[in-house]
Design a protein around this motif. Structure first.
Motif, PDB file in Angstrom:
ATOM      1  N   SER A   1       0.659  -1.295   0.249  1.00 29.03           N
ATOM      2  CA  SER A   1       0.291   0.039  -0.399  1.00 29.03           C
ATOM      3  C   SER A   1       0.889   1.148   0.189  1.00 29.03           C
ATOM      4  O   SER A   1       2.135   1.413   0.359  1.00 29.03           O
ATOM      5  CB  SER A   1      -1.149  -0.266   1.054  1.00 29.03           C
ATOM      6  N   CYS A   2       0.850   2.435  -0.686  1.00 33.24           N
ATOM      7  CA  CYS A   2       1.255   3.790  -0.821  1.00 33.24           C
ATOM      8  C   CYS A   2       0.254   4.396  -0.444  1.00 33.24           C
ATOM      9  O   CYS A   2      -1.010   4.838  -0.850  1.00 33.24           O
ATOM     10  CB  CYS A   2       1.468   3.523  -2.081  1.00 33.24           C
ATOM     11  N   ALA A   3       0.620   5.290   0.333  1.00 32.11           N
ATOM     12  CA  ALA A   3      -0.228   6.542   1.092  1.00 32.11           C
ATOM     13  C   ALA A   3       0.352   7.894   0.348  1.00 32.11           C
ATOM     14  O   ALA A   3       1.223   8.534   0.569  1.00 32.11           O
ATOM     15  CB  ALA A   3      -0.842   6.745   2.190  1.00 32.11           C
ATOM     16  N   ALA A   4      -0.672   8.550  -0.280  1.00 33.98           N
ATOM     17  CA  ALA A   4      -0.082  10.129  -0.558  1.00 33.98           C
ATOM     18  C   ALA A   4      -0.785  11.238   0.385  1.00 33.98           C
ATOM     19  O   ALA A   4      -1.906  10.980   0.484  1.00 33.98           O
ATOM     20  CB  ALA A   4      -0.186  10.104  -2.315  1.00 33.98           C
ATOM     21  N   SER A   5       0.399  11.863   0.914  1.00 35.26           N
ATOM     22  CA  SER A   5      -0.420  13.091   1.571  1.00 35.26           C
ATOM     23  C   SER A   5       1.028  14.583   1.373  1.00 35.26           C
ATOM     24  O   SER A   5       1.210  14.106   1.170  1.00 35.26           O
ATOM     25  CB  SER A   5       0.131  12.868   3.485  1.00 35.26           C
ATOM     26  N   GLY A   6      -0.357  15.047   1.899  1.00 38.88           N
ATOM     27  CA  GLY A   6      -0.429  16.884   1.558  1.00 38.88           C
ATOM     28  C   GLY A   6      -1.480  17.443   0.558  1.00 38.88           C
ATOM     29  O   GLY A   6      -2.767  16.632   0.901  1.00 38.88           O
ATOM     30  N   ILE A   7      -0.999  18.581   0.329  1.00 39.78           N
ATOM     31  CA  ILE A   7      -1.859  19.531  -0.296  1.00 39.78           C
ATOM     32  C   ILE A   7      -1.598  19.164  -1.741  1.00 39.78           C
ATOM     33  O   ILE A   7      -1.123  19.238  -2.501  1.00 39.78           O
ATOM     34  CB  ILE A   7      -2.169  20.830  -0.111  1.00 39.78           C
ATOM     35  N   ILE A   8      -2.466  17.955  -2.593  1.00 37.56           N
ATOM     36  CA  ILE A   8      -2.399  17.577  -3.820  1.00 37.56           C
ATOM     37  C   ILE A   8      -3.749  17.974  -4.203  1.00 37.56           C
ATOM     38  O   ILE A   8      -4.849  18.379  -3.971  1.00 37.56           O
ATOM     39  CB  ILE A   8      -2.759  16.617  -3.863  1.00 37.56           C
ATOM     40  N   PHE A   9      -3.645  18.106  -5.573  1.00 39.14           N
ATOM     41  CA  PHE A   9      -4.283  18.682  -5.997  1.00 39.14           C
ATOM     42  C   PHE A   9      -5.209  17.396  -7.063  1.00 39.14           C
ATOM     43  O   PHE A   9      -6.168  17.326  -7.442  1.00 39.14           O
ATOM     44  CB  PHE A   9      -4.213  20.164  -7.616  1.00 39.14           C
ATOM     45  N   THR A  10      -4.460  16.994  -7.750  1.00 42.56           N
ATOM     46  CA  THR A  10      -4.573  15.318  -8.721  1.00 42.56           C
ATOM     47  C   THR A  10      -3.127  14.924  -8.984  1.00 42.56           C
ATOM     48  O   THR A  10      -2.351  15.212  -8.870  1.00 42.56           O
ATOM     49  CB  THR A  10      -5.040  16.278  -9.904  1.00 42.56           C
ATOM     50  N   ILE A  11      -3.637  13.700  -8.722  1.00 43.71           N
ATOM     51  CA  ILE A  11      -2.527  12.918  -9.118  1.00 43.71           C
ATOM     52  C   ILE A  11      -2.806  11.871 -10.168  1.00 43.71           C
ATOM     53  O   ILE A  11      -3.178  11.036 -10.497  1.00 43.71           O
ATOM     54  CB  ILE A  11      -2.361  11.553  -8.290  1.00 43.71           C
ATOM     55  N   ARG A  12      -1.932  12.098 -11.285  1.00 47.61           N
ATOM     56  CA  ARG A  12      -2.497  11.186 -12.624  1.00 47.61           C
ATOM     57  C   ARG A  12      -2.293  10.352 -12.961  1.00 47.61           C
ATOM     58  O   ARG A  12      -2.505   9.531 -13.261  1.00 47.61           O
ATOM     59  CB  ARG A  12      -1.306  12.498 -13.953  1.00 47.61           C
ATOM     60  N   THR A  13      -0.766  10.308 -12.344  1.00 41.99           N
ATOM     61  CA  THR A  13      -0.180   8.253 -12.561  1.00 41.99           C
ATOM     62  C   THR A  13       0.426   8.440 -11.144  1.00 41.99           C
ATOM     63  O   THR A  13       1.411   8.907 -10.705  1.00 41.99           O
ATOM     64  CB  THR A  13       1.238   8.003 -13.353  1.00 41.99           C
ATOM     65  N   MET A  14       0.144   7.275 -10.763  1.00 45.85           N
ATOM     66  CA  MET A  14       1.177   6.243  -8.940  1.00 45.85           C
ATOM     67  C   MET A  14       1.529   5.157 -10.085  1.00 45.85           C
ATOM     68  O   MET A  14       0.720   4.192 -11.119  1.00 45.85           O
ATOM     69  CB  MET A  14      -0.117   5.839  -7.988  1.00 45.85           C
ATOM     70  N   GLY A  15       2.092   4.785  -9.528  1.00 42.71           N
ATOM     71  CA  GLY A  15       2.889   2.985  -9.668  1.00 42.71           C
ATOM     72  C   GLY A  15       3.798   2.715  -8.135  1.00 42.71           C
ATOM     73  O   GLY A  15       4.426   3.256  -7.479  1.00 42.71           O
ATOM     74  N   TRP A  16       4.668   1.386  -9.189  1.00 41.74           N
ATOM     75  CA  TRP A  16       5.168   0.803  -8.165  1.00 41.74           C
ATOM     76  C   TRP A  16       6.561   0.840  -8.724  1.00 41.74           C
ATOM     77  O   TRP A  16       6.428  -0.256 -10.313  1.00 41.74           O
ATOM     78  CB  TRP A  16       4.572  -0.948  -7.894  1.00 41.74           C
ATOM     79  N   TYR A  17       7.865   0.583  -8.301  1.00 43.17           N
ATOM     80  CA  TYR A  17       9.130   0.357  -8.872  1.00 43.17           C
ATOM     81  C   TYR A  17       9.623  -0.534  -8.137  1.00 43.17           C
ATOM     82  O   TYR A  17       9.754  -0.735  -6.767  1.00 43.17           O
ATOM     83  CB  TYR A  17       9.720   1.302  -9.431  1.00 43.17           C
ATOM     84  N   ARG A  18      10.221  -1.072  -8.531  1.00 41.80           N
ATOM     85  CA  ARG A  18      11.790  -1.510  -7.415  1.00 41.80           C
ATOM     86  C   ARG A  18      12.785  -2.254  -7.751  1.00 41.80           C
ATOM     87  O   ARG A  18      12.893  -1.652  -8.942  1.00 41.80           O
ATOM     88  CB  ARG A  18      10.977  -3.611  -7.234  1.00 41.80           C
ATOM     89  N   GLN A  19      14.134  -2.053  -6.522  1.00 41.15           N
ATOM     90  CA  GLN A  19      15.535  -2.260  -6.965  1.00 41.15           C
ATOM     91  C   GLN A  19      15.521  -3.303  -6.393  1.00 41.15           C
ATOM     92  O   GLN A  19      15.616  -3.328  -5.189  1.00 41.15           O
ATOM     93  CB  GLN A  19      15.785  -0.427  -6.486  1.00 41.15           C
ATOM     94  N   THR A  20      17.020  -4.088  -6.585  1.00 42.97           N
ATOM     95  CA  THR A  20      18.719  -4.699  -6.224  1.00 42.97           C
ATOM     96  C   THR A  20      19.344  -3.842  -6.269  1.00 42.97           C
ATOM     97  O   THR A  20      19.210  -3.420  -6.570  1.00 42.97           O
ATOM     98  CB  THR A  20      17.643  -5.983  -6.724  1.00 42.97           C
TER      99      THR A  20
END
Length: 123
Positions: free
Chosen positions: A21-40
């Motif tokens: 899960s990922c929660a975005a907080s703050g003064i947000i007008f809109t979020i166009r894209t949300m995604g998940w990345y990974r790194q090793t």
């Protein structure tokens, strides 16, 4: 300012499931894209899955059919349901969002990243 906070990582055996899960907080007008990345270690961060505000999705070939991304626009949250996990899925998973904010009477769109959550899949 905007913050992204991930949760749900952990240790799981191959074939198991986890939900991030990922929660975005703050003064947000809109979020166009949300995604998940990974790194090793030693590798570049790679896209796992992304979802736009209208619901369109994009998945890495390696996770198609196993992972499902979803979002709740009203709550500014994004989720990643991971099934049939494999050892090669082991990585730090990062939440990313293109967030539009209003600052000084203008609108700005910036990329924001969470701190990451560790997913470890044992064989």
């Amino acid at each position: 300012q905007v913050q992204l906070v991930e949760s749900g990582g952990g240790l799981v055996q191959a074939g198991g499931s986890l939900t991030l899960s990922c929660a975005a907080s703050g003064i947000i007008f809109t979020i166009r894209t949300m995604g998940w990345y990974r790194q090793t270690p030693g590798k570049q961060r790679e896209l796992v899955a992304a979802i736009i505000s209208g619901g369109g999705t994009n998945y890495a070939d390696s996770v198609k059919g196993r992972f499902t991304i979803s979002r709740d626009n009203a709550k500014n949250m994004v989720y990643l349901q991971m099934n049939s996990l494999k050892p090669e899925d082991t990585a730090v998973y990062y939440c990313n969002a293109d967030v539009t904010t209003r600052r000084w009477g203008r609108y700005y769109t910036d990329d924001y990243w969470g701190q990451g959550t560790q997913v470890t899949v044992s064989s």
